[in-house]
Design a protein around this motif. Structure first.
Motif, mmCIF file in Angstrom:
data_model
loop_
_atom_site.group_PDB
_atom_site.id
_atom_site.type_symbol
_atom_site.label_atom_id
_atom_site.label_comp_id
_atom_site.label_asym_id
_atom_site.label_seq_id
_atom_site.Cartn_x
_atom_site.Cartn_y
_atom_site.Cartn_z
ATOM 1 N N VAL A 26 -0.087 -3.223 6.858
ATOM 2 C CA VAL A 26 0.044 -1.936 6.233
ATOM 3 C C VAL A 26 0.947 -1.054 7.045
ATOM 4 O O VAL A 26 1.883 -0.151 6.609
ATOM 5 C CB VAL A 26 -1.189 -1.287 5.851
ATOM 6 N N ARG B 197 0.876 -1.288 0.170
ATOM 7 C CA ARG B 197 -0.208 0.194 -0.010
ATOM 8 C C ARG B 197 0.865 1.139 -0.057
ATOM 9 O O ARG B 197 1.866 1.435 0.748
ATOM 10 C CB ARG B 197 -0.878 -0.055 1.217
ATOM 11 N N THR C 170 0.674 8.800 -6.875
ATOM 12 C CA THR C 170 0.199 8.143 -5.949
ATOM 13 C C THR C 170 -1.044 7.421 -6.096
ATOM 14 O O THR C 170 -1.483 6.427 -5.539
ATOM 15 C CB THR C 170 0.279 9.140 -4.532
ATOM 16 N N LEU C 171 -2.122 8.481 -6.711
ATOM 17 C CA LEU C 171 -3.484 7.772 -7.020
ATOM 18 C C LEU C 171 -3.360 6.478 -7.905
ATOM 19 O O LEU C 171 -4.015 5.406 -7.703
ATOM 20 C CB LEU C 171 -3.952 8.753 -8.080
ATOM 21 N N ARG D 125 -9.707 7.122 1.193
ATOM 22 C CA ARG D 125 -9.632 8.552 0.941
ATOM 23 C C ARG D 125 -9.415 8.591 -0.593
ATOM 24 O O ARG D 125 -10.090 9.418 -1.358
ATOM 25 C CB ARG D 125 -8.711 9.177 1.668
ATOM 26 N N LEU D 126 -8.392 7.706 -1.105
ATOM 27 C CA LEU D 126 -8.078 8.044 -2.480
ATOM 28 C C LEU D 126 -9.040 7.086 -3.389
ATOM 29 O O LEU D 126 -9.339 7.651 -4.513
ATOM 30 C CB LEU D 126 -6.614 7.169 -2.696
ATOM 31 N N THR E 186 -0.222 7.239 1.736
ATOM 32 C CA THR E 186 -0.961 8.072 1.068
ATOM 33 C C THR E 186 -1.121 9.311 2.324
ATOM 34 O O THR E 186 -2.323 10.158 2.246
ATOM 35 C CB THR E 186 -2.369 7.145 1.037
ATOM 36 N N SER E 187 -0.194 9.278 3.031
ATOM 37 C CA SER E 187 -0.332 10.474 3.964
ATOM 38 C C SER E 187 -0.186 11.928 3.654
ATOM 39 O O SER E 187 -0.794 12.815 4.379
ATOM 40 C CB SER E 187 0.643 10.283 5.240
ATOM 41 N N ALA E 188 0.220 12.363 2.344
ATOM 42 C CA ALA E 188 0.358 13.307 1.982
ATOM 43 C C ALA E 188 -1.180 14.083 1.595
ATOM 44 O O ALA E 188 -1.560 13.326 0.725
ATOM 45 C CB ALA E 188 1.153 13.577 1.021
ATOM 46 N N LEU E 189 -1.773 15.202 1.996
ATOM 47 C CA LEU E 189 -2.895 15.463 1.754
ATOM 48 C C LEU E 189 -3.238 16.014 0.321
ATOM 49 O O LEU E 189 -4.067 15.624 -0.508
ATOM 50 C CB LEU E 189 -3.378 16.679 2.689
ATOM 51 N N ASP F 151 -5.704 11.916 6.314
ATOM 52 C CA ASP F 151 -5.573 10.612 5.349
ATOM 53 C C ASP F 151 -6.487 9.469 6.044
ATOM 54 O O ASP F 151 -6.409 9.207 7.442
ATOM 55 C CB ASP F 151 -4.145 10.395 5.249
ATOM 56 N N HIS G 39 -1.901 3.529 -5.645
ATOM 57 C CA HIS G 39 -3.113 3.142 -4.948
ATOM 58 C C HIS G 39 -3.962 2.484 -5.568
ATOM 59 O O HIS G 39 -4.606 1.134 -5.096
ATOM 60 C CB HIS G 39 -3.718 4.277 -4.098
ATOM 61 N N TYR H 201 -2.610 -1.050 -6.046
ATOM 62 C CA TYR H 201 -2.634 -1.822 -5.010
ATOM 63 C C TYR H 201 -4.088 -2.311 -4.700
ATOM 64 O O TYR H 201 -4.281 -3.409 -4.174
ATOM 65 C CB TYR H 201 -2.199 -1.115 -3.542
ATOM 66 N N VAL H 202 -5.014 -1.627 -4.942
ATOM 67 C CA VAL H 202 -6.365 -2.112 -4.638
ATOM 68 C C VAL H 202 -7.187 -3.011 -5.533
ATOM 69 O O VAL H 202 -7.643 -3.993 -5.115
ATOM 70 C CB VAL H 202 -7.465 -0.789 -4.532
ATOM 71 N N VAL I 36 -2.762 14.712 -3.238
ATOM 72 C CA VAL I 36 -2.536 13.559 -3.881
ATOM 73 C C VAL I 36 -2.059 13.306 -5.327
ATOM 74 O O VAL I 36 -2.614 14.456 -5.990
ATOM 75 C CB VAL I 36 -4.019 12.707 -4.223
#
Lengths: 99, 992
Positions: free
Chosen positions: B737, A27, A39-40, B880-881, A30-33, B876, A43, A46-47, A35
């Motif tokens: 994670v 994963r 990163t998108l 969210r994403l 994703t902590s940076a607000l 976060d 992510h 990953y999903v 995006v």
């Protein structure tokens, strides 16, 4: 029915475990607000994206009806042989090609 | 009727006669008989009717390969159908019936199907569906009545079944010479050994073939029985070989059809985990394929020999036996020695001198280059056989009362195949043997294609020792056994898959007896393009019967290969899958039936609900009070009374089933913050907050509440249904994670009881129960909680509301649940307190527009449910994403609305589709669904049904009248779309 070596409890029968999935996917952070597209994309991969290799596969299992820990297993999806299992935060050993 | 029982011989006990019935008629057999051998001894050859054409059929084999002689045994509760007569051990009082024949086996009117066989060809079902679907309806009417096997008794099965789990070093499957040799070698070496066999006597055909074999088997089995680490199991079928050498077996304990004695299980399912598995599963003879080869009185050569050798039953006095391999000779010799006159038709032009010499001095007449072309006979057996050369010419008719054939032997490689092992074609044997293997399983004896006695013994012995030594057992096993049996120089088997059909002879040559697939069907399937063995199987149903084509597959596949001019190895074989033989379903269920099927979870207050007249509903594994009946109320009266009491006074509901999770650790706050999509950072100690949890793809996963007990300590609730999934979700993120987060989570669902106290008088009531606590809006505001004591018992009082009323939840350690419930009930008397169940609870939350399972259906986002504003912008969190995905942000997504019947009185049905057109229904009519109703219930506030649902551009449609269409209920109801907040939209009640 497979025997799965839990790094904490030893070899136990498959029906005590839950398959979680591909242990190679990570994963992204994703902590940076803000995006970024990268990163998108990471992510989303990953999903949604999974490799479906024929042969050896690194995967997470959870010992649901035992210690409840997640751990990594390297399993051959063709014949269900397991050649390594380590705790979730450890790295699986590397094996020479073709073994 | 003449007796076919020999004066001597066989493994039967002639001093113990047994009475039994078949189709109502009384017969006698002996202890040691099977139903098949006892019927044959009484001259009964007609044992069944075939599946499709209703052709008369007799017994064809002598063991689990039997395709024809399927029986129903027992009556009433004990009745069991589709059992193979060759595998039913005879017992006193056995009551058997034939199947698939009406009015009787002898005069079955459905036998007319046989004349229609031209219209029921291979692929019949495929072909008929190529036409109009309606055309199917006519043949369906007849086929549904005609085709089939036995009938179940349709009674609940009261029998006991047991599950067993065991381990051993070496598991040997099959107790013939090779299996016993393997078991003995392993046992002597010091390994723990389990030996299983599907028959009631261990020893296999060696028990009746040769005296030297029998003597050795008796000695070896007696020695094995003395080893403490050896387990011998008869009537036990190893039906499946699974990963890591888990072999599944079923052991028949109580005879089928026979009432059980006290504490006797009908069958035991064994899960045997073995370090090494040795397949001594033998081989199955296959028949020659010739016209009318399915007549009663035609059978496998080995079966004829087995009935004589094992049961002392001679299947005929004048027999024709056709073979293409050496084994036919020993069967012919055995039958001749038992008193039959045998005409042995040898398809090969040349065989070794030694083989011919083996017949010397017996009543066997050998004809080389000859085979059987057709059997003549009817229901009661054969009267003659037409024989001739392989060119089909110069045929002649000879009288006989039995036709036997041997087309070669197919090793039983099923278990090897179950594990993914490959099948390897051997031209010299004309058979598949185990090839590359994936598990620690190895075949010996006939299963490995080693048919001769000395080969079988040697291979079993060697593999037994190898297995034991691999596992570190090194005691010397002594010398390998040798038997004084002369080995005869062998002649290679001749491939022979279909015998020529004489002119003027009608009747099919069958390949698969049980499914009525003939050689012509195989050829036709190939012509019509079904060229793969897997397609052939589905098109012709070859190998798809309950016998799984044990006698049929190789012949069928060889015929396909022949038709294509390819090699059999190239055409291949279908995959064997478990179970090896049909099994009783009860053995799979074992003791896990009825109340023992799954655990029942009861809340700590269960008995109090029962006393208060509760009806219970299963929710997950929980038993929840659904409503409480008072006096002579009906269900609706109870539900409405309870719901009304919440809106007007105060009522109490058991919410102990909510999932509860304890979260602790220095990073607990950060973890909770990431877990929920709404802000949790500002949640202060002593406060509770509603939380919405998303999956990583942005879809709503679960909702619940979070109470902050201390800096690093949270108390979470989840929905009842998702408790386990939420815990696993949290564990995954902590383990995998974010392993850097120092947090521990534990399920405490069972450790805490909870009760919701809801209604305008709830504050007054709890104030009376807890006089030492300030329950005012200032003292305990909405979304506050307090840990205190009630009558000296610890309680946590949380001001949260699911019903939309002024409401509280009182949580207490599970063991105090009943006392707290009773104490509150006592105090509540003055306030009109009554318990309410899940029905009223559901009705209340729908009125209020609170979402639950019906809305959290794995497709909806927070915004879809009108909760978009809850989603935090400045943190976060999981999902969210995912929420940024384009599809989740489309303007026309279905969103939550309230729904009421336009006429103010009709029932609204959950699951209905919302449409613009009034008339929906009728086969083939179509209209666009704009949305759906997710939950519906009766509202006491509005005195009519209310519902929640999702509809395209929901908020824009408020005020519209649409239709709720439920085609399955034949309903289409005009409904008004309203705000989902159907009561108290400003929330004055719950905040007040």
């Amino acid at each position: 029915m497979m025997l799965i070596p839990c790094p904490w409890c030893g070899e136990r029968s498959e029906n005590e475990f839950t398959y979680i999935g591909d242990a190679r996917r990570k994963r992204p952070d994703t902590s940076a607000l803000e995006v970024s597209d990268a990163t998108l994309q990471a992510h989303s991969d990953y999903v949604f994206l999974r490799d479906n290799p024929k042969g050896w596969h690194q995967e997470y299992w959870q010992h649901t009806s035992g210690c409840r820990a997640h751990f990594k297993v390297e399993r051959n999806v063709v014949d269900h042989r397991i050649r390594a299992s380590v705790k979730a935060d450890e790295e699986l050993p590397t094996f020479p090609e073709g073994r | 009727m003449t007796s076919f029982r020999l004066d001597q011989g066989g493994l039967i006990d002639r001093n113990t006669p047994l009475n039994f019935r078949f189709d109502g008629k009384a017969y006698q057999g002996f202890q040691g008989d099977t139903l098949a051998s006892a019927l044959l001894a009484n001259g009964v050859q007609l044992m069944g009717r075939s599946f499709k054409y209703h052709r008369p059929r007799g017994v064809y084999g002598s063991g689990s390969e039997e395709p024809n002689a399927l029986m129903t045994v027992g009556r009433g509760q004990e009745q069991e159908s589709n059992l193979r007569a060759t595998m039913i051990d005879l017992y006193e009082g056995l009551d058997a019936q034939s199947q698939n024949a009406w009015p009787s086996l002898k005069t079955d009117i459905m036998a007319v199907n046989s004349l229609l066989s031209a219209f029921l060809p291979a692929g019949f079902y495929y072909k008929i569906f190529l036409g109009s679907a309606n055309f199917w309806l006519l043949p369906e009417y007849f086929i549904r009545r005609a085709a089939g096997l036995g009938r179940p008794n349709e009674l609940a099965n009261e029998d006991d079944y047991q599950h067993h789990f065991t381990h051993c070093d070496v598991l040997v499957v099959g107790s013939g010479l090779s299996g016993v040799a393997a078991a003995l070698a392993a046992a002597r070496s010091g390994a723990s050994v389990t030996l299983v066999d599907e028959h009631d006597k261990l020893g296999g055909q060696g028990l009746w073939r040769e005296a030297a074999q029998r003597e050795w088997l008796h000695e070896a089995l007696a020695e094995l029985a003395d080893y403490p680490k050896v387990r011998l199991m008869s009537r036990t079928t190893a039906w499946g070989h699974y990963d890591d050498n888990m072999v599944a077996c079923v052991q028949v304990e109580g005879d089928p059809g026979k009432p059980l004695s006290a504490h006797q299980p009908r069958a035991r399912a064994w899960h045997i985990r073995a370090k090494r598995v040795i397949y001594a599963t033998g081989a199955i003879e296959r028949p020659l394929v010739f016209a009318n080869n399915d007549r009663p009185g035609v059978m496998l050569a080995h079966a004829g020999a087995a009935f004589a050798g094992k049961f002392g039953v001679l299947v005929g006095k004048s027999l024709v036996l056709a073979t293409n391999n050496d084994d036919g000779y020993s069967s012919a010799r055995l039958l001749a020695d038992a008193g039959a006159q045998v005409h042995l038709l040898e398809a090969r032009d040349q065989v070794s001198e030694a083989l011919q010499d083996s017949l010397k001095g017996s009543n066997v007449e050998l004809s080389l280059g000859q085979t059987v072309l057709s059997a003549k006979g009817g229901s009661n057996g054969v009267s003659a056989a037409e024989i001739g050369g392989l060119d089909g010419k110069s045929s002649r008719l000879i009288n006989c009362d039995g036709v036997l054939s041997s087309g070669g032997w197919s090793p039983s490689i099923h278990l090897h195949s179950h594990t993914g092992g490959k099948a390897e074609w051997r031209d010299d044997l004309q058979a598949f043997v185990p090839g590359k293997r994936l598990q620690e399983g190895v075949a010996v004896g006939a299963a490995a294609g080693l048919f001769a006695t000395h080969e079988a013994l040697a291979s079993g012995w060697q593999q037994g020792i190898t297995a034991a030594q691999d596992l570190g057992h090194s005691v010397s096993a002594g010398h390998a056994p040798t038997l004084d049996i002369a080995s005869i120089e062998t002649s290679p088997i001749m491939p022979l898959w279909s015998n020529p059909k004489p002119r003027k002879v009608k009747g099919k040559a069958f390949v698969d007896f049980q499914n009525d697939a003939g050689s012509s069907d195989v050829v036709m399937a190939n012509q019509e393009g079904y060229r793969s063995v897997e397609h052939l199987k589905r098109y012709t149903t070859l190998g798809m019967g309950t016998d799984q084509g044990k006698t049929a597959n190789i012949n069928g596949h060889a015929l396909l290969a022949q038709a294509q001019g390819r090699a059999i190895a190239e055409v291949g074989t279908t995959t064997f899958r478990p179970p090896y033989t049909p099994l009783t379903l009860g053995a799979f269920g074992g003791p896990h039936v009825g109340a023992s099927f799954a655990p029942i979870r009861r809340t700590p207050m269960h008995d109090l609900h029962q006393d208060a007249g509760a009806s219970f509903v299963e929710a997950g594994m929980w038993m929840r009070a659904e409503w409480y009946t008072r006096d002579d109320e009906d269900m609706w009266a109870s539900i409405k009374r309870e719901a009304r009491q919440v809106r007007q006074a105060v009522a109490m509901c058991d919410v102990s089933t909510l999932g509860k999770i304890d979260v602790q650790g220095p990073d607990a706050q950060e973890f909770i913050q990431r877990l929920y999509c709404n802000g949790m950072k500002t949640l202060a100690i002593g406060k509770v907050r509603y939380g919405l949890m998303l999956r990583d793809d942005g879809i709503v996963f679960d909702d619940g509440t979070v109470a902050r007990l201390a800096d690093n300590h949270y108390y979470m609730t989840t929905t009842t249904a998702n408790a386990a999934a939420v815990l696993a979700h949290m564990e995954y993120h902590l383990d995998v994670v974010w392993p850097e987060l120092k947090v521990r989570v534990a399920s405490i669902t069972d450790q805490w009881a909870g009760m919701a106290v809801a209604g305008p008088r709830s504050r007054d009531m709890l104030q009376a129960a807890l006089p030492h606590i300030d329950m005012s809006n200032e003292g305990l505001p909405f979304m506050g909680f307090v840990d205190t004591e009630l009558n000296g018992l610890p309680v946590r009082v949380l001001r949260i509301s699911f019903s939309g009323e002024l409401a509280y939840e009182v949580h207490t350690p599970a063991r105090f649940g009943p006392q707290v419930w009773q104490a509150l009930s006592e105090t509540g008397k003055d306030f009109g307190l009554m318990p309410y169940g899940t029905e009223a609870l559901g009705a209340l939350r729908i009125e209020k527009g609170h979402v639950a399972g019906g809305e959290l259906d794995g497709r909806t986002t927070p915004a879809d449910m009108g909760l978009g504003k809850m989603v935090a912008k400045k943190k976060d969190f999981i999902g969210r994403l995912g929420l940024l995905r384009e599809g989740l942000n489309k303007a026309d997504r279905p969103t939550l609305v309230g729904i009421m019947p336009a006429d103010g009185r009709s029932n609204v049905i959950a699951g209905s589709q919302l449409t613009e057109e009034g008339q929906v229904g009728g086969f083939g009519s179509m209209t666009k669904s704009l949305g759906w109703i997710s939950s519906a219930h009766f509202s006491v506030e509005h005195d009519c049904f209310v519902a929640l649902g999702f509809i395209d551009k929901g908020s824009e449609r408020i005020g519209q009248t649409l239709f709720a269409a439920s085609p399955v209920d034949d309903e289409h109801l005009p409904v008004n779309i309203v705000s989902p907040h159907m009561i108290d939209p400003q929330g004055e009640r719950q905040y007040g």
